[in-house]
Scaffold this active site. Structure first.
Site, PDB file in Angstrom:
ATOM      1  N   SER A   1       0.930  -1.308   0.086  1.00 56.25           N
ATOM      2  CA  SER A   1      -0.099  -0.189  -0.045  1.00 56.25           C
ATOM      3  C   SER A   1       1.103   1.476  -0.003  1.00 56.25           C
ATOM      4  O   SER A   1       1.966   1.418  -0.629  1.00 56.25           O
ATOM      5  CB  SER A   1      -0.996  -0.282   1.233  1.00 56.25           C
ATOM      6  OG  SER A   1      -1.998   0.790   1.307  1.00 56.25           O
TER       7      SER A   1
ATOM      8  N   HIS B   1      -2.927  -1.435  -3.184  1.00 57.92           N
ATOM      9  CA  HIS B   1      -4.054  -0.658  -2.733  1.00 57.92           C
ATOM     10  C   HIS B   1      -4.109   0.798  -3.876  1.00 57.92           C
ATOM     11  O   HIS B   1      -3.268   1.515  -3.715  1.00 57.92           O
ATOM     12  CB  HIS B   1      -4.251   0.105  -1.449  1.00 57.92           C
ATOM     13  CG  HIS B   1      -4.071  -1.062  -0.573  1.00 57.92           C
ATOM     14  ND1 HIS B   1      -4.166  -0.958   0.985  1.00 57.92           N
ATOM     15  CD2 HIS B   1      -4.628  -2.204  -0.614  1.00 57.92           C
ATOM     16  CE1 HIS B   1      -4.424  -1.931   1.449  1.00 57.92           C
ATOM     17  NE2 HIS B   1      -4.834  -2.903   0.647  1.00 57.92           N
TER      18      HIS B   1
ATOM     19  N   ASP C   1      -4.098  -4.637   6.383  1.00 54.01           N
ATOM     20  CA  ASP C   1      -4.559  -5.561   5.255  1.00 54.01           C
ATOM     21  C   ASP C   1      -3.220  -6.512   5.193  1.00 54.01           C
ATOM     22  O   ASP C   1      -1.979  -5.954   5.345  1.00 54.01           O
ATOM     23  CB  ASP C   1      -4.604  -4.874   4.110  1.00 54.01           C
ATOM     24  CG  ASP C   1      -5.422  -5.659   2.803  1.00 54.01           C
ATOM     25  OD1 ASP C   1      -5.720  -6.966   3.245  1.00 54.01           O
ATOM     26  OD2 ASP C   1      -5.410  -5.159   1.752  1.00 54.01           O
TER      27      ASP C   1
END
Length: 200
Positions: free
Chosen positions: A19, A46, A136
């Site tokens: 991310s 992401h 995540d």
């Protein structure tokens, strides 16, 4: 439950999640991969509504990088990138794209890819988690570890945003029988700052 057919050699499915702050270490990993890599690589980052990541990774190393496509079979020596708005799953040598609920506020999310890889390919999986916020990838790395796969995280001190890897180290690697309590740098990517946790 029998695992689906597909790659059977040791560590020939590599799943990578990142991310915020994860693009640069991801590019360094891709640059280090050999052209004859006997593994398929799957990447979730992401992203917003538009992603140029396949082109970025294609230029970063010697392996072909392309967007993952629903129902397509995957090949060794290729990098597949989850497109915006879809979770990427693996099953029976194929990729699946699903517009399921967001996980960890993201779609694509890292956990669905890691879980599906662990379920389908077990100990053949290497899961790699890079810089990012929130948590995540924690549950996904636990799934990879549970089936005997290898879990690798970027060292928190070398990340731009350490939340994801700190969460994985704290919750994904709680002390259990046969699990070491210390981490070590992964020598093959020491310049990118990785900590490696593996069974005994």
């Amino acid at each position: 439950m029998a695992r689906s057919k597909g790659p059977t050699n040791s560590h020939n499915v590599i799943v990578i999640g990142a991310s915020a702050g994860g693009i640069d270490p991801l590019k360094r990993i891709v640059a280090d991969l050999p052209p004859d890599l006997a593994a398929a690589v799957f990447v979730v980052v992401h992203v917003g509504q538009v992603s140029y990541l396949p082109d970025i990774l294609d230029r970063a190393g010697r392996l072909e990088a392309q967007p993952a496509r629903n129902g397509a079979a995957f090949r060794m020596g290729c990098i597949y990138v989850a497109p915006p708005g879809f979770h990427l799953l693996l099953h029976d040598g194929h990729m699946m794209l699903r517009r399921g609920p967001r996980e960890n506020l993201a779609r694509p999310a890292i956990d669905p890819l890691f879980r599906s890889a662990a379920l389908s390919y077990g100990a053949s999986v290497i899961g790699v988690l890079l810089s990012g916020s929130l948590s995540d990838g924690t549950a996904g790395l636990r799934a990879v570890k549970a089936v005997g796969g290898l879990a690798v995280v970027q060292h928190p001190k070398d990340t731009l945003v350490p939340s994801m890897v700190e969460s994985a180290l704290h919750y994904g690697f709680r002390r259990k029988a046969g699990w070491p309590t210390s981490s070590r740098r992964c020598p093959s990517h020491s310049h990118a700052g990785f900590a490696l946790r593996s069974r005994g």
